[in-house]
Every structure is written in structure tokens, then in C-alpha cells.
Design an enzyme around this catalytic site. Structure first.
Site, PDB file in Angstrom:
ATOM      1  CG  HIS A  71      -2.094   0.917   1.065  1.00 41.96           C
ATOM      2  ND1 HIS A  71      -1.976   2.292   1.141  1.00 41.96           N
ATOM      3  CD2 HIS A  71      -3.406   0.668   0.821  1.00 41.96           C
ATOM      4  CE1 HIS A  71      -3.166   2.844   0.946  1.00 41.96           C
ATOM      5  NE2 HIS A  71      -4.041   1.880   0.742  1.00 41.96           N
ATOM      6  CG  HIS A  72       1.921   4.966  -2.917  1.00 37.72           C
ATOM      7  ND1 HIS A  72       2.958   5.664  -2.326  1.00 37.72           N
ATOM      8  CD2 HIS A  72       2.121   5.095  -4.264  1.00 37.72           C
ATOM      9  CE1 HIS A  72       3.740   6.174  -3.257  1.00 37.72           C
ATOM     10  NE2 HIS A  72       3.262   5.844  -4.443  1.00 37.72           N
ATOM     11  CB  SER A  73      -0.568   4.616   3.314  1.00 36.36           C
ATOM     12  OG  SER A  73      -0.735   3.241   3.642  1.00 36.36           O
TER      13      SER A  73
END
Length: 494
Positions: free
Chosen positions: A163-165
Site C-alpha cells: 500500500h502506498h501509504s
């Protein structure tokens, strides 16, 4: 199918860190707030996919041990989950947790008939299907998928979904370098490319000349007026894009124009010669990034005119959102003892002109003029500051709403990640290629470049329904490099 023995693992800092850094890491890695950019990525739902071709068959115990020893300790967010913090008004924080590797390591059983008939397509289909499967938010938001069968480029394939977070492409690239060794010399860490001349962000202030130099001082002052003007123009265009300014509709425009996106993304990739790119760079006297922007413009122009049958050579302007790493370039170098986590990127609007040119080099020349203009603007800093302001002082929902609105009104997402200058061995497995991209963004087409050794891997992330002929589009990138290189060779002869 999950792999492993059901063991649980709590990551601790690598034992080879200096004592002072190890003590600092143990303190910092307990909890930390999620950054504004990370919160935006969380709300928009952007994921990173990294496909790594391995030079040997999968040795799962060795790779598993490497994950436990190298990757998890160096990147604390691989051992963290997102928790809402009531003490800070419900803002999310990263909190350490116990990792069960069986939840994150998959060795799927792929249809043997599909593998035998077309192993590359079998990999493509698996990764495309992966983009439709949500991640379990009760666990750290990453997983490894091992496709243990040969393709034309590799003996086996590893797919890492994150996940890019958790972080951005550059933070994961430095993680890979820090956790690996040189394939040619296993006693050494792999080398990153030499740094460019600049040491800071895309824009740097010019040093003030001596007061006695009147003309130079006047030009220096004038450069700041130009900088202010360009920044103002770029800022107005950013606001206009959010409010009303849209690209013209073309076959690259997402079919639903901002409504519900198609669920499936397909990733196709191929290797380009870094020597060819450098040759073009030297002829035009520009940067590698300028050449890649020019190649992208040439490729989408070639695809457009062939696909549409349009014989009108009037230029069509499409805009991309070009991602820019906001870190100092010094952080990309070889000896990465402490990998920086998180998202530290910004972006700028990069226009592409769909046009026919008698000289293919014109695509690169136009790209150079464009990027030189963008380097004389604070657009990158402005974009980052506006995004952080919206999240901090309004809400992440409002920030994500404006980000989606902005992205739906541009046509392409473009990025370029700097990778190792030589081949690496990661967790006991030599890596023969790296191909990364993202999904979850509104655009129907994402173009990602990633240099690795003496190649540049181009990866297209496309809407699976809108681009059924995505391999033809990929061929256009390779053909555009060839045409531009041939034109550069003729330029030298002349």
C-alpha cells in the site's frame, strides 16, 4: 496458498547498525504519526506493485530468512498497522505489531496449461487479478507472491504488493539496495548510480554573484522575477485544473471520466537499453529524464495516429502528472545504513504534444525545453505544500477529493525511479529485472521508468478494458527509442 511454518516475527533493528543509530531506531520505530501524503495515499487507495525477475528457482526458506533478517528490520512499517489515535483527534498512527509471515508470503498454484502455453501472460494475468483483491487492513499492508516457473526473461518471478501509504518507490528502492549485495561481488553492497550535479530538489537557488559584478547581479535578480512568474503561472494552472481545466478527450482518456473506475489494471513491461538513452542524451545535451519524457511523447503520438487513423497533424496537448522525488539526491547513494521510510514525493504538470515530426529528435528537444522551464519554477514545492495544507488544516477527505479531481482531469501519470547501477542479489536470489508501477489512481494509463544495471525497464499500467492492445502501445515505446536513436546518429554524421 500460504507458505511457511506459521512462525511469528517481531522486527528489530539490524544488528550491524552502529550503536547510536540502533538505539535511535529502537526509539523511533515504536510509534509514529502517518504523514499527510501517506494519509492521502491511504484515502485514495493507491498501491505499489513491484515485479522482480529472479535468476534462479525460488528457494523459499532462503528468501523467507532474508525477509526476516534484512527487509523487516530495516523498514519498520512492514511491521506496523494503522491505528486511529483518539488523543490526536482521530488521526492515524503507525503502531508496531507482530508479523506472521504466513499471512504475507504466497506461492499460488497457477494453471499449468496457461503457464505452458504462455508463461508471460500467466504472470500478467495473475498480477492483473491481484489488483482486484483488497488487502487485509488488520495486518501490515504488504505481501509477497512467488510465481515459481520460468519466463523468457527470468527463472521465477516475485511480485511485491504494498500500500502506498507505507512508502514511495524511492524508499523501497533504497531498502532493496540496503538489504542486498552485488551479484558480481557478493561481498559488496550494490552501487546506486552517481548523483547528478544538483544536490537538492528539482529547483535550486543560484548563488548570488559578487556585488561588484553589476551585470551578473542584475541577471541574478532578474532570474528571481522569472522564477516568481513561472511559479505564479504554474500555480494558477494547478488551481484551474482542480476547478475546471480538463484535457481533451482522446483514446487515452479514461472512459468513465472520473466516475467508477474499472477494477482491473494490467501491467506490461520491457527493457530499454540505457546506453541508447545516454547516447540520445549526449547528442541533445539534456538529461536522461528529458529523453524519457521525449520518448513517451513520441510513443503515445505513434500509437494515437495509428489507432485513430487521424491524418490531421494539428498538435493535441495532453497533460501528465509527473511524480518527483523530494529527497536530496545524496539519500540515493550506496551505503544506506538507515532506510528512510514514508512518502516524500511531489509532482508537476507535464504536457505532452501528440504530433508528427519529420525529425524524431524534436520530441526530445521539446521535452528538454519543457523540463528546463519546469526547473525554473517552484511548482513541485507548491504542489506538496498545498496537499499538506489541505490534509493538516481541513481534512484528509477534502485533500483526497481534490487530489482525485486533479488526477481525473489529467490523462497520464508518469514517474521515473533511480535504481541500482549493477545487478543485485536480494535475499539469496539474483534479480535479473525490476518492473514497478502503481494502481488505484484514476488515470487509464501510467508510464513508469526504472533503471537497473545497464537497462531501463518501462512498465505500463493500463485499464484492462480500455487498452486490450497494450502490447502494441508497449512496442511503440521500443520503436520510438530506435527512431530517435537513428535520428541522433544522423545528427552526428551531419
Amino acid at each position: 496458498m500460504n507458505a511457511g511454518s506459521g512462525s511469528r516475527f517481531v522486527a528489530t533493528p539490524p544488528p550491524n547498525l552502529p550503536l547510536s543509530e540502533r538505539e535511535s531506531a529502537e526509539t523511533e520505530w515504536s510509534e509514529e504519526p502517518m504523514s499527510p501524503t501517506g494519509r492521502l495515499m491511504e484515502d485514495v487507495g493507491v498501491h505499489i506493485v513491484a515485479m522482480l525477475g529472479l535468476g534462479i528457482p525460488l528457494n523459499l526458506p532462503v528468501f523467507r530468512a532474508g525477509i526476516e533478517k534484512e527487509l523487516l528490520p530495516r523498514y519498520p512499517r512492514f511491521s506496523s498497522i494503522q491505528v486511529m489515535d483518539d488523543s490526536t483527534g482521530g488521526k492515524p498512527r503507525w503502531v508496531r505489531t507482530t508479523v506472521n509471515l504466513d499471512d504475507h508470503i504466497m506461492v499460488p498454484k497457477v494453471n499449468p496449461t496457461a503457464v505452458a502455453s504462455d508463461p508471460e501472460k500467466a504472470v500478467e494475468d495473475y498480477v492483473a487479478a491481484l489488483t482486484t483483491v483488497p488487502m487485509d487492513r488488520r495486518r501490515p499492508l504488504w505481501d509477497f507472491h512467488f510465481l515459481d516457473f520460468p519466463t523468457s526473461k527470468a527463472t521465477s518471478t516475485m511480485v511485491l504488493r504494498i500500500h502506498h501509504s507505507i512508502g514511495d518507490g524511492m524508499s523501497f528502492m533504497t531498502l532493496f539496495v540496503a538489504s542486498s549485495c552485488s551479484t558480481d561481488d557478493p561481498s559488496k553492497q550494490a552501487a546506486m548510480p552517481p548523483p547528478p550535479k544538483r544536490t537538492g530538489p528539482i529547483y535550486q537557488r543560484q548563488p548570488r554573484p559578487p556585488l561588484s559584478s553589476g551585470k551578473a547581479l542584475l541577471m541574478w535578480a532578474f532570474s528571481y522575477l522569472v522564477l516568481a512568474w513561472h511559479t505564479l503561472v504554474d500555480g494558477v494552472l494547478l488551481v484551474a485544473t482542480v476547478l475546471f481545466l480538463c484535457d481533451p478527450r482522446t483514446l487515452f482518456t479514461r472512459a468513465d471520466r472520473g466516475r467508477k473506475a474499472h477494477l482491473c489494471k494490467r501491467f506490461v513491461h520491457r527493457s530499454l537499453s540505457l546506453d541508447d538513452i545516454k547516447f540520445i542524451k549526449n547528442v541533445v545535451n539534456c538529461t536522461i529524464n528529458d529523453v524519457l519524457v521525449g520518448v513517451t511523447s513520441a510513443a503515445i503520438s505513434q500509437y494515437y495516429f495509428r489507432k485513430s487513423g487521424d491524418i490531421n497533424t494539428k498538435k493535441i496537448c495532453l497533460r501528465s502528472f509527473l511524480l518527483v522525488d523530494a529527497r536530496p539526491v545524496s539519500s540515493r547513494q550506496t551505503c544506506v545504513s538507515k532506510v528512510e521510510t514514508g512518502n516524500r514525493f511531489s509532482g508537476l504538470i507535464c504536457p505532452f504534444h501528440i504530433a508528427l515530426h519529420d525529425d524524431p529528435l524534436e520530441h526530445v528537444r521539446r521535452a528538454k525545453r519543457l523540463m528546463d522551464r519546469k526547473k525554473n519554477s517552484l511548482e513541485v514545492m507548491l504542489t506538496r505544500l498545498v496537499g499538506e495544507f489541505l490534509v493538516k488544516y481541513l481534512s484528509v477527505k477534502i485533500g483526497a477529493f481534490f487530489l482525485r479531481l486533479f488526477l481525473t482531469r489529467t490523462t497520464i501519470m508518469l514517474s521515473n525511479v533511480v535504481g541500482p547501477a549493477e545487478h543485485i542479489t536480494l535475499c539469496g536470489h539474483p534479480v535479473v529485472f525490476m518492473a514497478g508501477s502503481v494502481y488505484g489512481q484514476p488515470q487509464a494509463l501510467t508510464v513508469h521508468y526504472e533503471n537497473y544495471g545497464n537497462t531501463i525497464e518501462i512498465t505500463l499500467a493500463v485499464d484492462d478494458v480500455q487498452f486490450p492492445d497494450c502490447h502494441q502501445l508497449l512496442d511503440d515505446f521500443g520503436e520510438s527509442v530506435r527512431l530517435i536513436k537513428d535520428a541522433a546518429s544522423l545528427h552526428i554524421v551531419k
